[in-house]
Design a protein around this motif. Structure first.
Motif, PDB file in Angstrom:
ATOM      1  N   GLU A 198      30.492  16.772  68.223  1.00 36.78           N
ATOM      2  CA  GLU A 198      29.640  16.596  67.172  1.00 36.78           C
ATOM      3  C   GLU A 198      28.421  17.386  66.775  1.00 36.78           C
ATOM      4  OE1 GLU A 198      29.653  17.057  62.748  1.00 36.78           O
ATOM      5  OE2 GLU A 198      31.651  16.517  63.951  1.00 36.78           O
ATOM      6  N   SER A 206      37.005  20.478  64.038  1.00 33.28           N
ATOM      7  CA  SER A 206      38.814  21.007  63.678  1.00 33.28           C
ATOM      8  C   SER A 206      39.778  21.778  64.996  1.00 33.28           C
ATOM      9  CB  SER A 206      39.453  21.451  62.045  1.00 33.28           C
ATOM     10  OG  SER A 206      38.556  22.794  62.262  1.00 33.28           O
ATOM     11  N   ASN A 221      36.764  21.005  73.303  1.00 26.64           N
ATOM     12  CA  ASN A 221      37.025  19.754  72.185  1.00 26.64           C
ATOM     13  C   ASN A 221      36.897  18.575  73.585  1.00 26.64           C
ATOM     14  OD1 ASN A 221      36.282  17.706  70.381  1.00 26.64           O
ATOM     15  ND2 ASN A 221      37.577  19.337  68.687  1.00 26.64           N
ATOM     16  N   THR A 421      42.751  15.805  64.771  1.00 25.15           N
ATOM     17  CA  THR A 421      42.654  15.886  62.702  1.00 25.15           C
ATOM     18  C   THR A 421      43.377  14.120  62.613  1.00 25.15           C
ATOM     19  OG1 THR A 421      44.843  15.341  62.788  1.00 25.15           O
ATOM     20  CG2 THR A 421      43.424  18.021  62.703  1.00 25.15           C
TER      21      THR A 421
END
Length: 501
Positions: A198, A206, A221, A421
């Motif tokens: 982040e 996403s 990620n 998600t």
């Protein structure tokens, strides 16, 4: 993809064939007139060859035409729809070669009735627009058809994975998989791997990964589960090992630029599953499982736990081997997502042998709340909200009987969360039940398994006393009104046709 040069060849070939047919000449007749071989003329008419200048002059003379007429892109009125089709780039979007159809053959068929076929194609396009089908959805539909044609089993990719594992053996400890794959990417292909979060790449949270070809760098990620990270790295190895340079750069296809991107993404993903779930290891376990007299949820989860993969990867791999090695190719694979607002979406489907029930015919309708694919998601959500979920997948199985067509299926589901998600997903494999299947897989007849009457969607379901219905049967009511009207009209016609009336 049809290039400008290919378009010129295709139009030239169609013009030659049309002129030849207008004169009532066979290919052999034209060969006698021009001195060209029948096979060469056949290649010209199919758009595979474009003759040299002196041969075009010979063709023009034999066909009572002129050099300029033949080489011009102007065509007769009957061929105008064909040229319009070529210029519309529809042939670029249709992966004809994947299904063994040459563009030249497709246009040859169209040339025999161009106006009708052109109208038919435009109708299909218009239907797609009216139902808001994107180019990506069209590509994925074509891919599903391709998978079904091959029963979702691809021997060449299996062999490629076996060769890779011979050169780069799978580590003994699952905890070493990620570092092993990163080392292969870096040392063999010069591809670096960088993890983001982040704070470093908020706009990419996403996505699971992004590939930067200019830097030969894969961004991954950090919020992914270990299994998701390992799959992402394995798929990247697949792209390089298979030499697939036309590819999506994002883990989720945001905007497919060609069908090749979708196909190559599938091939790299298939390869990744093959190296993380080697064929022989899974085959040995499946052979034991299918002979069991009863179904055991924990047995399935224990099998899954032996591989460092997500439930979706595992069950997709199971479909590969059930089809390729057990001959059980009459099955379906479904993934349902449950959003935070409680809505259920059929996010992925694959039907082998035929279109099974349920399928994605009603994207705006409410899928039956009695089906295992949905009830297991409700169960998982309740466990999460009550704080009782331990973070592990849950597994359930049932026999479902569709009241609309009297078909009965055995379905087993694995549900899990879907980082990054907040959604949950259920992964489902189903088989239509018949005597042959019961002989091959005894546990499908396990009397302890529940058998539940279900509909496909609430809007189409005739079960009157359903306590979990999410919407009234509006589609069913409309269909019944239409049948009543039609029956009344038939009765009136029968009365009017009676003697003395």
């Amino acid at each position: 993809m049809t290039t400008d040069r290919e378009k010129v060849r295709l139009i030239f070939g169609l013009k030659i064939k049309q002129l030849r047919n207008d004169l009532g000449l066979s290919t052999y007749d034209l060969a006698d007139r021009t001195g060209l071989s029948p096979s060469y003329l056949n290649e010209i008419e199919k758009g595979k060859k474009y003759p040299k200048t002196e041969k075009i002059f010979a063709l023009a003379k034999a066909l009572n035409s002129s050099y300029d007429t033949l080489v011009s892109l102007q065509v007769s009125k009957s061929l105008e729809p064909v040229v319009e089709l070529l210029n519309s780039n529809i042939l670029t979007e249709l992966p004809l070669d994947l299904f063994g159809i040459e563009p030249g053959y497709f246009l040859e068929v169209m040339a025999s009735a161009p106006a009708k076929l052109s109208a038919f194609i435009n109708t299909l396009i218009e239907i797609g627009r009216n139902y808001d089908l994107s180019v990506e959805q069209f590509y994925f539909s074509a891919l599903r058809t391709y998978q079904a044609m091959h029963n979702n089993y691809f021997e060449e990719l299996e062999k490629q994975a076996d060769t890779f594992l011979t050169d780069y053996p799978l580590p003994e400890l699952p905890g070493q998989y990620a570092s092993w794959l990163i080392r292969v990417l870096n040392e063999v292909y010069g591809c670096t791997v960088e993890f983001y979060d982040e704070t470093t790449q908020p706009a990419l949270m996403s996505l699971r990964s992004v590939y930067l070809p200019e830097q030969q760098k894969l961004l991954v990620n950090r919020e992914l589960s270990t299994e998701q990270q390992v799959f992402t790295l394995s798929r990247e190895v697949g792209y390089h090992w298979l030499g697939l340079t036309i590819r999506p750069l994002e883990s989720s296809v945001l905007e497919a630029r060609s069908f090749d991107e979708v196909l190559h993404n599938f091939q790299a993903s298939y390869f990744a599953r093959c190296i993380l779930i080697p064929r022989q290891q899974l085959l040995d376990k499946l052979r034991i499982m299918v002979q069991q007299p009863d179904w055991d949820n924990e047995r399935m989860l224990q099998m899954l736990a032996q591989f460092t993969v997500t439930p979706e990867m595992f069950l997709l791999r199971v479909t590969n081997l059930l089809s390729g090695d057990f001959g059980l190719n009459n099955l379906f694979f479904l993934r349902f997502n449950q959003l935070l607002n409680g809505r259920f979406i059929m996010a992925k489907e694959l039907h082998l042998s035929k279109l099974h029930t349920p399928h994605g015919i009603a994207r705006d309708e409410h899928y039956c709340r009695r089906q295992m694919s949905v009830t297991i998601l409700n169960e998982l959500r309740q466990l999460q909200e009550s704080g009782q979920w331990d973070g592990q997948p849950i597994c359930r199985a049932q026999r479902i009987s569709f009241v609309t067509n009297n078909t009965t299926y055995f379905v087993f589901s694995i549900a899990k969360s879907s980082p990054p998600t907040p959604d949950n997903s259920s992964i489902n494999i189903g088989f239509p039940i018949d005597e042959t299947l019961l002989e091959k897989i005894p546990f499908i007849g396990d009397p302890k398994l529940p058998t539940v009457q279900v509909g496909e969607t609430c809007e189409r379901c005739p079960i009157a006393d359903c306590t979990v219905r999410a919407a009234p049967p509006t589609v069913l009511a409309h269909q019944q009104r239409t049948k009543t009207i039609q029956a009344t009209i038939e009765q009136l016609r029968a009365v009017s046709a009676s003697p003395g009336k």
